[in-house]
Scaffold this active site. Structure first.
Site, mmCIF file in Angstrom:
data_model
loop_
_atom_site.group_PDB
_atom_site.id
_atom_site.type_symbol
_atom_site.label_atom_id
_atom_site.label_comp_id
_atom_site.label_asym_id
_atom_site.label_seq_id
_atom_site.Cartn_x
_atom_site.Cartn_y
_atom_site.Cartn_z
ATOM 1 N N ASP A 180 0.841 -1.183 0.000
ATOM 2 C CA ASP A 180 0.000 0.000 0.000
ATOM 3 C C ASP A 180 0.881 1.238 0.000
ATOM 4 O OD1 ASP A 180 0.824 -0.657 2.639
ATOM 5 O OD2 ASP A 180 -0.744 0.607 3.494
ATOM 6 N N GLU A 207 -0.260 -1.219 5.779
ATOM 7 C CA GLU A 207 0.871 -0.790 6.613
ATOM 8 C C GLU A 207 0.879 0.716 6.814
ATOM 9 O OE1 GLU A 207 4.964 0.598 7.622
ATOM 10 O OE2 GLU A 207 3.721 1.089 5.871
#
Length: 401
Positions: free
Chosen positions: A80, A145
Site C-alpha cells: 500500500d 501498513e
C-alpha cells in the site's frame, strides 16, 4: 567467486523486467484498504517467474513461496502507499510515473513497491541458481501498513499461523543494513467545555482554552523523553487538532488533539500515557487521555481491530539474521555494508516488537523519498537488492550448518 558472478549477472540481466514490473505496480493506485488490483498483478508476476505456491490470505496479504526446506525465511514488503498529496507539487503523473537510465518515478517507487519488485526477481534467481539450501523463502506483499504498521503481520502470525526464523524487511534503506527503529503510539487528548453565545463568552467554558496550556506542556515534555544510544531519543508532536462548537459565533464545547509519540527502547506505552496524564494542564482541565484504536476493513472486507501502539525494536549486530545480511553483502559486493536504523516505522513493530521474531532490513530506495512528491527510486539499487535477496538463503543455510 563463480557463484557471486552468476548471481550478479542474473540480477543485471533482469534489470529490464524488474523495471517493467515496478512500473506496472506503480501504475495501480493502492492506498491502504484498496490494494486488490496490485495484489492481483503481483500474483501474476509470481506465477510467471515460477513461485512454488501463491496464497492470498483473508486479510488480503499475498504470500508467495519458493523452496520446501525446513527453515523458513520471510521477506516482507508492504504494497500500500499513501495518497499523492497536492498534485501541483508533482512534476510528473504519480501513477503514470517516469523512467530514465537511472531512475523510476511514481508514488510507491521507494516506499515501497521497489522492494517488492526486487524480491520477486530475487526469488527467481535463488530458484534458478539453486540457492535455497535447506530454506523455504516466503515473499509477503502486505496490506494496510501505511494506515496501521504491523497489523498485517499480527494477522499473519496470529491467524495464518506463520512464524519465520527471521524476516527481512525491504523498506527503503539505500541498500544499507538496518537493524531497528523507534516505536510509536497515537494518543488522543480531549477536553470538554460548555458552549454559549460568542458575544458573552464568560457564560460558557471554552474547551479550546483548556487545551492551550496542554499543548505548551507537551512541547516541553518532548525535550525530556527517554534516550537510547542506538535509536536515539523518544519524541512527540501534536499532529492534529479538532473542536466542536454550535457555530463560529459560539464558545467551543469540546477540543481534541492527536499526538504522534515516538518511543525509544526502554519506554513503555503505559508510561507514555501517564506522562501526558501527569501534565498540570491535563489535571486542571480533567482532560481525557487515551490510545487510539484502528478498525478499518481491508480490501477483502476483513476488520482486525488493534490498539495504535507499535513497539520499538532492535536486533543485535551479532544476531545471525544481521550477520547473514552483512556476510551476503560482503560476498557479493566485496565490502561491508553500513549498519544503521530507520527513522520511520515498519512492520517490524509487530514482527519483532510484539512477537519477538528477529527482523533485519535491506531495501532499494531512500527514506527521504517516502511520502514526498516526485518520489523516485534507483535502478542500480533495485538490481543490487535482487542480488542480495537471492543470496540470503544460501548464506543463512551455510551459517546455520
Amino acid at each position: 567467486m563463480e557463484l557471486r558472478k552468476e548471481i550478479l549477472k542474473k540480477a543485471e540481466s533482469y534489470r529490464p523486467l524488474i523495471s517493467k514490473f515496478l512500473r506496472d505496480i506503480i501504475a495501480l493506485p493502492s492506498q491502504s484498504s484498496n490494494e486488490g488490483a496490485v495484489v492481483n498483478r503481483i500474483a501474476q508476476e509470481m506465477e510467471k517467474v515460477g513461485f512454488d505456491r501463491i496464497d492470498i490470505d483473508p486479510m488480503g496479504n499475498i504470500l508467495g513461496y519458493v523452496g520446501n526446506g525446513p527453515r523458513l525465511i520471510a521477506m516482507d514488503g508492504h504494497i500500500d502507499t499513501v495518497d499523492v498529496g497536492d498534485p501541483s507539487l508533482w512534476t510528473f503523473d504519480p501513477y503514470e510515473g517516469f523512467e530514465d537510465e537511472e531512475r523510476i518515478g511514481g508514488r510507491g517507487a521507494s516506499d515501497q513497491k521497489g522492494g517488492m519488485a526486487s524480491m520477486v526477481y530475487g526469488a527467481k534467481i535463488m530458484k534458478e541458481l539453486g540457492l535455497l539450501g535447506d530454506c523455504t523463502v516466503l515473499i509477503t506483499g502486505t496490506v494496510q501498513e501505511e494506515d496501521c504498521d504491523g497489523l498485517c503481520w499480527q494477522y499473519i502470525i496470529e491467524e495464518d499461523k506463520i512464524r519465520p526464523d527471521f524476516v527481512l524487511l525491504t523498506e527503503p534503506t539505500a541498500c544499507r543494513v538496518y537493524r531497528g527503529q523507534r516505536g510509536r503510539m497515537e494518543i488522543k487528548v480531549a477536553t470538554k467545555g460548555v458552549s454559549c453565545h460568542g458575544s458573552a463568552p464568560e457564560r460558557g467554558d471554552n474547551a479550546i482554552y483548556k487545551m492551550a496550556p496542554i499543548i505548551l506542556e507537551l512541547r516541553a515534555l518532548h525535550e525530556n523523553l527517554g534516550y537510547d544510544e542506538f535509536l536515539g531519543r523518544g519524541s512527540l508532536t501534536v499532529s492534529e487538532i479538532f473542536f466542536t462548537s454550535p457555530s463560529r459565533c459560539a464558545v467551543a464545547d469540546s477540543c481534541a488533539i492527536s499526538i504522534d509519540r515516538r518511543l525509544t527502547i526502554g519506554e513503555t506505552w503505559e508510561e507514555a500515557l501517564n506522562q501526558v496524564r501527569r501534565l498540570p494542564g491535563v489535571k486542571a482541565s480533567s482532560a481525557d487521555v487515551s490510545l487510539y484504536s484502528y478498525a478499518r476493513p481491508s480490501w477483502k472486507g476483513l476488520v482486525y481491530p488493534t490498539d495504535c501502539y507499535f513497539p520499538a525494536w532492535v536486533v543485535e549486530e551479532d544476531h545471525i539474521a544481521c550477520r547473514t545480511l552483512v556476510e551476503a553483502h560482503r560476498k557479493l559486493f566485496g565490502e561491508d555494508p553500513l549498519v544503521d536504523k530507520w527513522t520511520f516505522s515498519t512492520n517490524g513493530v509487530s514482527i519483532m516488537g510484539r512477537y519477538g521474531i528477529p527482523c533485519v532490513g535491506f531495501g532499494p530506495g531512500h527514506e527521504e523519498q517516502a511520502h514526498a512528491p516526485n518520489e523516485v527510486t534507483w535502478k542500480d539499487e533495485l538490481v543490487k537488492a535482487a542480488a542480495l535477496y537471492a543470496a540470503v538463503p544460501y548464506v543463512y543455510s551455510n551459517m546455520k550448518s
